[in-house]
Design a protein around this motif. Structure first.
Motif, PDB file in Angstrom:
ATOM      1  N   ILE A 128       1.188  -0.854   0.110  1.00  0.00           N
ATOM      2  CA  ILE A 128       0.322  -0.118   0.153  1.00  0.00           C
ATOM      3  C   ILE A 128       1.011   1.703  -0.064  1.00  0.00           C
ATOM      4  CG2 ILE A 128      -0.252   0.584   2.267  1.00  0.00           C
ATOM      5  CD1 ILE A 128      -3.323   0.075   1.867  1.00  0.00           C
ATOM      6  N   GLY A 129       0.065   2.516  -0.580  1.00  0.00           N
ATOM      7  CA  GLY A 129       1.281   3.510  -0.406  1.00  0.00           C
ATOM      8  C   GLY A 129       1.091   4.225   1.252  1.00  0.00           C
ATOM      9  N   ALA A 130       2.630   4.380   1.676  1.00  0.00           N
ATOM     10  CA  ALA A 130       2.787   4.739   3.012  1.00  0.00           C
ATOM     11  C   ALA A 130       2.119   5.940   3.176  1.00  0.00           C
ATOM     12  CB  ALA A 130       3.924   5.385   3.559  1.00  0.00           C
ATOM     13  N   VAL A 131       1.485   7.056   1.979  1.00  0.00           N
ATOM     14  CA  VAL A 131       0.777   8.322   2.220  1.00  0.00           C
ATOM     15  C   VAL A 131      -0.592   7.854   2.203  1.00  0.00           C
ATOM     16  CG1 VAL A 131      -0.086   8.784  -1.195  1.00  0.00           C
ATOM     17  CG2 VAL A 131       0.432  10.339   0.947  1.00  0.00           C
ATOM     18  N   SER A 132      -1.541   6.933   2.258  1.00  0.00           N
ATOM     19  CA  SER A 132      -2.360   5.920   2.343  1.00  0.00           C
ATOM     20  C   SER A 132      -3.143   6.333   4.493  1.00  0.00           C
ATOM     21  CB  SER A 132      -2.719   4.899   2.109  1.00  0.00           C
ATOM     22  OG  SER A 132      -2.994   4.948   1.058  1.00  0.00           O
ATOM     23  N   LEU A 133      -1.416   6.075   4.133  1.00  0.00           N
ATOM     24  CA  LEU A 133      -1.675   7.153   6.529  1.00  0.00           C
ATOM     25  C   LEU A 133      -2.083   7.743   6.796  1.00  0.00           C
ATOM     26  CD1 LEU A 133       1.777   4.454   7.602  1.00  0.00           C
ATOM     27  CD2 LEU A 133      -0.484   4.212   7.917  1.00  0.00           C
ATOM     28  N   LYS A 145      -7.103  -5.758   8.301  1.00  0.00           N
ATOM     29  CA  LYS A 145      -8.134  -6.347   7.321  1.00  0.00           C
ATOM     30  C   LYS A 145      -6.539  -6.713   6.075  1.00  0.00           C
ATOM     31  CE  LYS A 145     -11.319  -2.750   8.084  1.00  0.00           C
ATOM     32  NZ  LYS A 145     -11.863  -2.128   7.464  1.00  0.00           N
ATOM     33  N   LEU A 146      -5.466  -6.861   5.989  1.00  0.00           N
ATOM     34  CA  LEU A 146      -5.297  -7.490   4.711  1.00  0.00           C
ATOM     35  C   LEU A 146      -3.517  -8.293   5.461  1.00  0.00           C
ATOM     36  CD1 LEU A 146      -3.698  -3.353   2.946  1.00  0.00           C
ATOM     37  CD2 LEU A 146      -5.328  -5.208   2.543  1.00  0.00           C
ATOM     38  N   ILE A 147      -2.427  -8.155   6.407  1.00  0.00           N
ATOM     39  CA  ILE A 147      -2.038  -9.163   6.596  1.00  0.00           C
ATOM     40  C   ILE A 147      -2.258 -10.388   6.829  1.00  0.00           C
ATOM     41  CG2 ILE A 147      -0.348  -9.767   7.714  1.00  0.00           C
ATOM     42  CD1 ILE A 147       1.123  -6.293   7.660  1.00  0.00           C
ATOM     43  N   LYS A 148      -3.295  -9.981   8.192  1.00  0.00           N
ATOM     44  CA  LYS A 148      -3.556 -11.256   8.564  1.00  0.00           C
ATOM     45  C   LYS A 148      -4.644 -12.264   7.312  1.00  0.00           C
ATOM     46  CE  LYS A 148      -2.881 -10.105  13.968  1.00  0.00           C
ATOM     47  NZ  LYS A 148      -3.955  -9.868  14.364  1.00  0.00           N
ATOM     48  N   PRO A 149      -5.757 -11.767   7.264  1.00  0.00           N
ATOM     49  CA  PRO A 149      -6.592 -12.273   6.582  1.00  0.00           C
ATOM     50  C   PRO A 149      -5.826 -12.850   5.221  1.00  0.00           C
ATOM     51  CG  PRO A 149      -7.528 -10.199   6.711  1.00  0.00           C
ATOM     52  CD  PRO A 149      -6.700  -9.697   7.466  1.00  0.00           C
ATOM     53  N   LEU A 150      -4.941 -12.492   4.565  1.00  0.00           N
ATOM     54  CA  LEU A 150      -4.698 -13.246   3.112  1.00  0.00           C
ATOM     55  C   LEU A 150      -3.089 -13.912   3.216  1.00  0.00           C
ATOM     56  CD1 LEU A 150      -5.087  -9.942   1.006  1.00  0.00           C
ATOM     57  CD2 LEU A 150      -6.810 -11.922   0.804  1.00  0.00           C
ATOM     58  N   LYS A 151      -3.619 -13.783   4.706  1.00  0.00           N
ATOM     59  CA  LYS A 151      -2.522 -14.670   5.033  1.00  0.00           C
ATOM     60  C   LYS A 151      -0.502 -14.241   4.744  1.00  0.00           C
ATOM     61  CE  LYS A 151      -4.300 -18.866   6.501  1.00  0.00           C
ATOM     62  NZ  LYS A 151      -5.561 -18.134   5.701  1.00  0.00           N
ATOM     63  N   LEU A 152      -0.509 -12.035   4.445  1.00  0.00           N
ATOM     64  CA  LEU A 152       0.680 -12.030   4.308  1.00  0.00           C
ATOM     65  C   LEU A 152       2.041 -12.551   4.679  1.00  0.00           C
ATOM     66  CD1 LEU A 152      -0.466  -8.948   2.689  1.00  0.00           C
ATOM     67  CD2 LEU A 152      -0.523 -11.120   1.955  1.00  0.00           C
ATOM     68  N   ASN A 153       3.251 -12.665   3.961  1.00  0.00           N
ATOM     69  CA  ASN A 153       4.415 -13.465   4.950  1.00  0.00           C
ATOM     70  C   ASN A 153       5.581 -11.827   4.855  1.00  0.00           C
ATOM     71  OD1 ASN A 153       3.752 -15.547   2.690  1.00  0.00           O
ATOM     72  ND2 ASN A 153       4.784 -16.582   4.368  1.00  0.00           N
ATOM     73  N   ALA A 154       5.319 -10.691   3.736  1.00  0.00           N
ATOM     74  CA  ALA A 154       5.483  -9.659   4.435  1.00  0.00           C
ATOM     75  C   ALA A 154       4.981  -8.673   3.927  1.00  0.00           C
ATOM     76  CB  ALA A 154       6.932  -9.149   3.606  1.00  0.00           C
ATOM     77  N   PHE A 155       5.477  -7.626   4.132  1.00  0.00           N
ATOM     78  CA  PHE A 155       4.437  -6.118   3.768  1.00  0.00           C
ATOM     79  C   PHE A 155       5.106  -4.743   3.640  1.00  0.00           C
ATOM     80  CE2 PHE A 155       1.190  -2.839   3.809  1.00  0.00           C
ATOM     81  CZ  PHE A 155      -0.179  -3.353   2.544  1.00  0.00           C
ATOM     82  N   ALA A 156       4.828  -3.945   2.140  1.00  0.00           N
ATOM     83  CA  ALA A 156       6.134  -3.534   1.265  1.00  0.00           C
ATOM     84  C   ALA A 156       4.529  -1.621   1.486  1.00  0.00           C
ATOM     85  CB  ALA A 156       6.162  -3.704   0.228  1.00  0.00           C
ATOM     86  N   LEU A 157       5.532  -1.217   2.103  1.00  0.00           N
ATOM     87  CA  LEU A 157       4.765   0.140   2.300  1.00  0.00           C
ATOM     88  C   LEU A 157       6.014   1.111   1.175  1.00  0.00           C
ATOM     89  CD1 LEU A 157       5.037   1.002   5.894  1.00  0.00           C
ATOM     90  CD2 LEU A 157       3.088   0.981   4.588  1.00  0.00           C
ATOM     91  N   HIS A 158       4.926   1.328  -0.727  1.00  0.00           N
ATOM     92  CA  HIS A 158       5.425   2.137  -1.038  1.00  0.00           C
ATOM     93  C   HIS A 158       5.700   3.971  -1.190  1.00  0.00           C
ATOM     94  CE1 HIS A 158       1.561   2.001  -3.651  1.00  0.00           C
ATOM     95  NE2 HIS A 158       1.887   3.305  -3.613  1.00  0.00           N
ATOM     96  N   LEU A 159       7.095   4.411  -1.459  1.00  0.00           N
ATOM     97  CA  LEU A 159       7.036   5.762  -1.170  1.00  0.00           C
ATOM     98  C   LEU A 159       6.862   6.393  -3.008  1.00  0.00           C
ATOM     99  CD1 LEU A 159       9.520   5.501   1.586  1.00  0.00           C
ATOM    100  CD2 LEU A 159       7.217   6.722   1.708  1.00  0.00           C
ATOM    101  N   ASN A 160       5.869   7.062  -3.101  1.00  0.00           N
ATOM    102  CA  ASN A 160       5.935   7.767  -4.693  1.00  0.00           C
ATOM    103  C   ASN A 160       5.519   9.277  -5.008  1.00  0.00           C
ATOM    104  OD1 ASN A 160       2.842   7.438  -3.853  1.00  0.00           O
ATOM    105  ND2 ASN A 160       2.340   6.687  -5.234  1.00  0.00           N
ATOM    106  N   ALA A 161       6.293  10.264  -4.211  1.00  0.00           N
ATOM    107  CA  ALA A 161       5.870  11.440  -4.535  1.00  0.00           C
ATOM    108  C   ALA A 161       5.878  11.643  -4.994  1.00  0.00           C
ATOM    109  CB  ALA A 161       7.066  12.131  -2.967  1.00  0.00           C
ATOM    110  N   ASN A 173       0.002  14.860   1.057  1.00  0.00           N
ATOM    111  CA  ASN A 173       0.649  15.359   2.690  1.00  0.00           C
ATOM    112  C   ASN A 173       1.856  14.137   2.711  1.00  0.00           C
ATOM    113  OD1 ASN A 173       1.132  16.054   5.024  1.00  0.00           O
ATOM    114  ND2 ASN A 173      -1.478  15.579   5.466  1.00  0.00           N
ATOM    115  N   PHE A 174       2.343  13.902   2.692  1.00  0.00           N
ATOM    116  CA  PHE A 174       3.471  13.287   3.562  1.00  0.00           C
ATOM    117  C   PHE A 174       4.182  13.758   4.117  1.00  0.00           C
ATOM    118  CE2 PHE A 174       4.574  10.152  -0.296  1.00  0.00           C
ATOM    119  CZ  PHE A 174       3.702  10.497  -1.901  1.00  0.00           C
ATOM    120  N   SER A 175       3.784  14.373   5.275  1.00  0.00           N
ATOM    121  CA  SER A 175       4.235  14.527   6.224  1.00  0.00           C
ATOM    122  C   SER A 175       3.544  13.370   7.589  1.00  0.00           C
ATOM    123  CB  SER A 175       3.600  16.037   7.435  1.00  0.00           C
ATOM    124  OG  SER A 175       1.849  16.458   7.287  1.00  0.00           O
TER     125      SER A 175
END
Ligand SMILES: Cc1cc2nc3c(=O)[nH]c(=O)nc-3n(C[C@H](O)[C@H](O)[C@H](O)COP(=O)(O)O)c2cc1C
Length: 354
Positions: A128-133, A145-161, A173-175
């Motif tokens: 997911i995009g970090a800016v979504s936070l 809602k993502l990591i646990k139900p989909l049994k993800l092994n790792a999670f990437a936050l993308h930076l796309n200013a 707003n990337f603050s």
């Protein structure tokens, strides 16, 4: 403009169409030519017994290569993801998912990401995009809602200013994101990765990211897919002009990797660095590993093989064919440098002219 599920789906469809038909790459992949792997006239090993295994995030993979996060959340995306998953399963490599923001906006989209239902054993990386936070998504949403139900092994936050600046409906707003990433790391049951999407990460930024406690950073530099160009092409003439202006923005993947490796060596950090962005063959992979990367990610070449397979090939056959080109050229690079294992590639390079 507020992002909605239908706008998000429209955007993903447009990304696919543009990546399929337009010249969307930045220049910079040729930077790899500045590096020469040491040729070994006496490899002292058998090409057939070259060992390409590599460990990453405490897991042993058959090759130092992963399919970087691309699509999901649309009908086409599901087919693309299933084809990628079949390859990841067959060759024991990690698979990245594209942004799962749509799944949080509307749970009906979750089936598009439910890869583990069919391929329970693959190493699946959420995204997911970090800016979504800063736009209503919380660490708890990501974990519950993502990591646990989909049994993800790792999670990437993308930076796309840069991408968000050119995107008409971009979130700019990337603050205060580093603090929130730190929260996710503290709460997450799986390793957290931070990645760029084509502009690279410099060592000062890396220093701040390391403080959040993430397990891995993907430098994803210039030389491959340009999101500035893609977003420009989705919009009016002014945005196209801006997108084109920033096509070659950033550090190349090689430059970014060297800068970050210099820092991790000095700081004695054991964060795992990966290289994505303009990785176009196994020689690029061997060079990135010689510099100090753990793994390399590939996006556009695999995406194009799937969406535009050569005549007579299925999307999976085209993807596998492209993948084997990367693997064959990696194995030859290892053999011709006398590297029996991936680890033996480390440091076997000179900068051009040396
Ligand atoms: C069709 C397509 C969709 C992508 N979608 C995402 C995404 O949702 N999230 C993300 O972090 N990166 C996304 N990326 C960026 C890639 O993960 C990667 O960082 C970038 O494409 C550079 O690699 P490449 O030059 O091999 O394509 C996408 C790339 C492509 C080609």
């Amino acid at each position: 403009m507020k992002d909605t599920p239908s706008l998000s789906e429209k955007r993903k469809n447009e990304h696919i169409q543009i990546c399929k038909t337009h010249m969307v790459e930045s220049s910079g992949s040729h930077d790899w030519d500045q590096i020469t792997l040491w040729p070994e006239a006496f490899p002292e090993c058998d090409l057939n017994s070259i060992d390409t295994h590599q460990s990453f995030l405490n897991t042993r993979f058959s090759f130092p290569i992963f399919i970087t996060g691309m699509t999901g959340g649309i009908k086409n995306g599901k087919e693309i993801n299933n084809t990628i998953a079949k390859l990841a399963h067959k060759y024991n490599i990690p698979m990245g998912l594209g942004s799962q923001k749509m799944m949080l906006l509307n749970s009906e989209f979750s089936s598009f990401f439910d890869i583990k239902n069919t391929f329970s054993d693959i190493f699946l990386i959420g995204n997911i995009g970090a800016v979504s936070l800063n736009n209503g998504i919380t660490p708890t949403h990501i974990i519950e809602k993502l990591i646990k139900p989909l049994k993800l092994n790792a999670f990437a936050l993308h930076l796309n200013a840069l991408q968000e600046c050119i995107q008409p409906e971009g979130e700019r707003n990337f603050s205060n994101l580093l603090k929130q990433i730190e929260q996710i790391v503290k709460q997450s049951p799986v390793p957290i990765i931070v990645k760029e999407v084509g502009s690279g990460i410099n060592s000062r930024t890396l220093e701040k990211i390391i403080e959040t406690g993430v397990s891995s950073v993907d430098v994803s530099g210039k030389g491959g897919t340009s999101w500035s160009v893609i977003e420009g092409l989705r919009s009016d003439e002014n945005a196209q002009r801006l997108g084109e202006l920033f096509r070659n923005w950033g550090f190349t993947t090689k430059h970014s990797l060297e800068d970050c490796i210099n820092y991790t060596n000095k700081a004695k950090s054991n964060i795992e660095l990966t290289a994505t962005g303009g990785i176009r063959n196994g020689i690029h992979i061997a060079k990135a590993i010689a510099l100090g990367a753990k793994m390399c990610g590939v996006g556009l070449p695999f995406f194009r093989a799937i969406v535009s397979p050569p005549q007579g090939m299925t999307p999976f056959e085209a993807l596998e064919n492209e993948f084997l080109f990367f693997i064959d050229s990696l194995k030859i690079s290892m053999f011709c440098t006398g590297s029996k294992t991936v680890a033996e590639l480390t440091g076997k390079y000179s900068q051009k002219g040396i």
